[in-house]
Design a protein around this motif. Structure first.
Motif, mmCIF file in Angstrom:
data_model
loop_
_atom_site.group_PDB
_atom_site.id
_atom_site.type_symbol
_atom_site.label_atom_id
_atom_site.label_comp_id
_atom_site.label_asym_id
_atom_site.label_seq_id
_atom_site.Cartn_x
_atom_site.Cartn_y
_atom_site.Cartn_z
ATOM 1 N N GLU A 97 1.328 -0.677 0.000
ATOM 2 C CA GLU A 97 -0.149 -0.427 -0.335
ATOM 3 C C GLU A 97 0.544 1.148 -0.128
ATOM 4 O OE1 GLU A 97 -3.897 -1.533 2.512
ATOM 5 O OE2 GLU A 97 -2.453 -0.174 3.763
ATOM 6 N N LEU A 98 2.400 1.406 0.056
ATOM 7 C CA LEU A 98 3.445 2.628 0.149
ATOM 8 C C LEU A 98 3.371 3.308 -1.014
ATOM 9 C CD1 LEU A 98 5.743 1.198 2.317
ATOM 10 C CD2 LEU A 98 4.107 2.147 3.502
ATOM 11 N N PRO A 99 2.724 2.929 -2.038
ATOM 12 C CA PRO A 99 3.851 3.135 -3.533
ATOM 13 C C PRO A 99 1.580 4.240 -3.543
ATOM 14 C CG PRO A 99 4.408 1.257 -3.560
ATOM 15 C CD PRO A 99 3.845 1.212 -2.271
ATOM 16 N N ARG A 100 0.622 3.165 -3.347
ATOM 17 C CA ARG A 100 -0.659 4.174 -2.958
ATOM 18 C C ARG A 100 -1.375 5.686 -2.163
ATOM 19 N NH1 ARG A 100 -2.880 -1.626 -3.520
ATOM 20 N NH2 ARG A 100 -4.356 -0.330 -2.090
ATOM 21 N N LEU A 101 -0.112 5.362 -1.081
ATOM 22 C CA LEU A 101 0.016 6.642 -0.745
ATOM 23 C C LEU A 101 0.650 7.282 -0.521
ATOM 24 C CD1 LEU A 101 -1.146 6.797 2.524
ATOM 25 C CD2 LEU A 101 1.437 6.612 4.017
ATOM 26 N N HIS A 102 1.566 7.579 -1.227
ATOM 27 C CA HIS A 102 2.215 8.435 -1.733
ATOM 28 C C HIS A 102 2.095 9.332 -3.169
ATOM 29 C CE1 HIS A 102 5.772 7.283 0.696
ATOM 30 N NE2 HIS A 102 6.028 6.096 0.336
ATOM 31 N N ALA A 103 1.188 8.160 -3.292
ATOM 32 C CA ALA A 103 0.685 8.904 -4.493
ATOM 33 C C ALA A 103 -0.553 9.860 -3.955
ATOM 34 C CB ALA A 103 -0.506 7.754 -5.741
ATOM 35 N N LEU A 104 -1.390 9.214 -3.362
ATOM 36 C CA LEU A 104 -2.043 10.374 -2.376
ATOM 37 C C LEU A 104 -1.824 11.309 -2.039
ATOM 38 C CD1 LEU A 104 -4.821 7.760 -0.034
ATOM 39 C CD2 LEU A 104 -4.998 9.474 -2.443
ATOM 40 N N VAL A 105 0.024 11.612 -1.280
ATOM 41 C CA VAL A 105 0.836 11.981 -1.724
ATOM 42 C C VAL A 105 0.644 13.827 -2.733
ATOM 43 C CG1 VAL A 105 2.455 13.523 -0.518
ATOM 44 C CG2 VAL A 105 1.859 11.662 0.820
ATOM 45 N N GLN A 106 1.124 13.118 -3.438
ATOM 46 C CA GLN A 106 0.821 13.900 -4.108
ATOM 47 C C GLN A 106 -0.399 14.442 -5.373
ATOM 48 O OE1 GLN A 106 3.767 14.920 -5.504
ATOM 49 N NE2 GLN A 106 2.672 15.637 -7.497
ATOM 50 N N ARG A 107 -1.347 13.442 -5.426
ATOM 51 C CA ARG A 107 -2.774 14.298 -5.552
ATOM 52 C C ARG A 107 -2.907 15.177 -4.654
ATOM 53 N NH1 ARG A 107 -7.777 10.434 -7.732
ATOM 54 N NH2 ARG A 107 -5.969 10.423 -9.471
ATOM 55 N N ALA A 108 -3.268 15.034 -3.548
ATOM 56 C CA ALA A 108 -2.948 16.036 -2.780
ATOM 57 C C ALA A 108 -2.993 17.471 -3.037
ATOM 58 C CB ALA A 108 -3.167 15.683 -1.006
ATOM 59 N N ARG A 109 -1.492 16.852 -3.289
ATOM 60 C CA ARG A 109 -0.805 18.684 -3.404
ATOM 61 C C ARG A 109 -1.572 19.360 -4.608
ATOM 62 N NH1 ARG A 109 5.536 15.518 -1.704
ATOM 63 N NH2 ARG A 109 5.146 16.723 0.519
ATOM 64 N N GLU A 110 -1.957 17.981 -5.217
ATOM 65 C CA GLU A 110 -2.308 18.928 -7.033
ATOM 66 C C GLU A 110 -3.642 19.469 -6.460
ATOM 67 O OE1 GLU A 110 -2.129 15.446 -10.121
ATOM 68 O OE2 GLU A 110 -0.070 14.706 -9.357
ATOM 69 N N ASN A 111 -4.581 18.315 -6.266
ATOM 70 C CA ASN A 111 -5.097 19.239 -5.492
ATOM 71 C C ASN A 111 -5.744 20.314 -4.664
ATOM 72 O OD1 ASN A 111 -7.360 17.815 -7.421
ATOM 73 N ND2 ASN A 111 -7.548 15.797 -5.665
ATOM 74 N N GLY A 112 -3.847 20.632 -3.722
ATOM 75 C CA GLY A 112 -4.429 21.778 -2.893
ATOM 76 C C GLY A 112 -4.719 21.425 -1.554
ATOM 77 N N ILE A 113 -4.519 20.733 -1.454
ATOM 78 C CA ILE A 113 -4.589 20.344 0.022
ATOM 79 C C ILE A 113 -3.552 19.699 1.412
ATOM 80 C CG2 ILE A 113 -5.495 18.131 1.793
ATOM 81 C CD1 ILE A 113 -7.455 18.108 -1.339
ATOM 82 N N PRO A 114 -3.187 20.285 1.825
ATOM 83 C CA PRO A 114 -1.748 19.976 2.665
ATOM 84 C C PRO A 114 -2.257 18.916 3.403
ATOM 85 C CG PRO A 114 -3.098 22.309 4.251
ATOM 86 C CD PRO A 114 -4.273 21.794 2.667
ATOM 87 N N VAL A 115 -0.877 17.891 3.755
ATOM 88 C CA VAL A 115 -1.049 17.111 4.023
ATOM 89 C C VAL A 115 0.243 16.793 4.724
ATOM 90 C CG1 VAL A 115 -2.861 15.737 2.567
ATOM 91 C CG2 VAL A 115 -0.564 15.503 2.163
ATOM 92 N N ARG A 116 0.545 15.972 5.338
ATOM 93 C CA ARG A 116 2.159 15.656 6.408
ATOM 94 C C ARG A 116 1.920 13.806 6.677
ATOM 95 N NH1 ARG A 116 3.786 15.561 12.198
ATOM 96 N NH2 ARG A 116 1.800 16.113 13.122
ATOM 97 N N GLU A 117 3.954 13.525 6.081
ATOM 98 C CA GLU A 117 3.634 12.293 6.008
ATOM 99 C C GLU A 117 3.703 11.913 7.214
ATOM 100 O OE1 GLU A 117 5.125 11.283 2.115
ATOM 101 O OE2 GLU A 117 5.290 13.199 2.192
#
Length: 413
Positions: free
Chosen positions: A112-132
């Motif tokens: 699941e780790l690659p999908r989690l990292h993909a969500l981080v990128q998607r969040a940034r593209e959508n302008g949503i701040p996230v913290r790993e």
């Protein structure tokens, strides 16, 4: 938008200017948006139930979604991000219970780790701040949750969507008719739409908006339009956590991008209780909130739709797992323990289920974005499952904009 000339001012025999079918949060948000944008527009809402928000709106987990999951540029992404901020503001303005709690999306397996990292990128593209977060940081947010890694999304929250729907109904100033099930639609180009309800009442409008949720494709066909899709109902089953102290906020697994479902998650609601779920199994009726609810006509319609069989062939392994968790509390508990190891089978108390109105194309494609289509005198909302409650204010404005444009054209000399 400038105020349009209404039917009342032209004496054309219409009972209202815009007729909205469906008293869920999207239909009521549309009525609210229309009367805000064009004061004086006469709006009537028909809802077959005795009150608002009796189906998808009132039977979900109450989450204000951040928009982290959705394809950048899609309606879901744009409207969820915008809608989340607006929903918090709306709740604060009207004193509706809500909280911005943030949430964790947790990877429990290395795959699941690659999908989690993909969500981080998607969040940034959508302008949503996230913290790993690493594994050691997860307990700082959720002491009982375990995982290999996680992301923290601070803009996620919870609210009372039924209270939101009631406030939208009140603030819209629209005429709301409950117990008014649409049975027949007569549309005549240049004149408008006439609707007959189960009781025999007939209402005439210049424009009709179809926000019928679980029945939106049926209303489209009554109007004479081919929606090009069918609603295939999926039941989402929930449990309530007997030890709510095990969960502080919201905890989600990493979703499979092949499906529109987010997986079994943990949600601390505004009442302090924690709901666990939903899974996703085919419902045997459009309002099939349990295995004992079977409506042969509706089930036959689902089985006759070629897209239903293509979904089954394509995703049978996923479906088999969901079915197993539906029929076995032990299997459901095992799925929950991936995130929350301390939970036991005795901690899970059955809670009311919901049904997702999922649009499916004939080729078996699950429609993954909101779907809004126009026809003569009509706007159809044909796919508005989660995160439609979060996005309801922007959706209502868009649907209302289209309806008012039609109305302006209809009253033009």
């Amino acid at each position: 938008m400038a105020q349009v000339r209404t039917a009342s001012g032209r004496g054309a025999g219409h009972d209202c200017d815009v007729l909205v079918v469906g008293g869920g949060i999207v239909g009521l948000s549309t009525a609210y948006a229309i009367t805000r944008a064009a004061p004086g527009t006469r709006v009537t809402v028909l809802e077959k139930e005795p009150g608002p928000a009796r189906h998808q709106t009132g039977r979900n987990s109450g989450v204000i979604h951040s928009g982290v999951y959705y394809r950048p540029g899609s309606l879901k992404a744009r409207y969820a991000v915008r809608g989340a901020a607006e929903m918090v503001k709306f709740c604060a303005e009207y004193g509706i219970p809500h909280a911005v709690t943030g949430k964790l999306i947790v990877a429990t397996e290395r795959a699941e780790l690659p999908r989690l990292h993909a969500l981080v990128q998607r969040a940034r593209e959508n302008g949503i701040p996230v913290r790993e977060l690493g594994a050691a940081q997860i307990p700082e947010h959720e002491p009982e949750v375990r995982g290999l890694a996680a992301i923290h999304v601070g803009t996620t929250g919870v609210c009372d969507y039924v209270a939101v729907a009631r406030q939208l109904a009140h603030a819209s100033g629209a005429e709301i008719r409950y117990g008014a099930e649409v049975r027949h639609v007569d549309r005549r180009p240049g004149l408008g739409v006439a609707v007959r309800t189960r009781s025999g009442d007939v209402l005439r409008a210049r424009v009709m908006v179809n926000c019928a949720g679980l029945h939106c494709d049926e209303i489209a066909r009554l109007t004479g339009d081919d929606p090009g899709m069918r609603i295939v109902p999926f039941r989402g089953e929930y449990y309530e956590l007997a030890r709510p102290e095990l969960v502080r906020g919201l905890v989600y697994p990493v979703p499979d991008p092949a499906f529109p479902f987010l997986g079994v998650h943990l949600t601390r609601g505004i009442d302090g209780g924690v709901h666990i779920g939903p899974n996703a199994v085919p419902a045997l009726a459009r309002e099939g909130y349990g295995w004992g609810v079977v409506r042969p006509r509706e089930l036959g319609g689902t089985l006759a739709w070629p897209g239903s069989w293509r979904i089954a062939r394509r995703h049978w392994r996923y479906g088999a797992g969901e079915l197993r968790r539906s029929l076995s509390k032990t299997a459901f508990t095992t799925a929950v323990r991936r995130l929350l190891p301390a939970v036991t089978e005795d901690d899970l108390v059955a809670a009311p289920a919901g049904v997702r109105a999922q649009a499916v194309l004939a080729d078996g494609t699950l429609v993954d974005d909101f779907l809004i289509r126009e026809a003569a005198h009509t706007v159809h909302v044909l796919n508005a499952p989660s995160p439609a409650a979060t996005a309801s204010l922007p959706i209502g404005r868009e649907v209302g904009r289209r309806a008012l444009a039609m109305l302006e054209e209809a009253v033009r000399p």
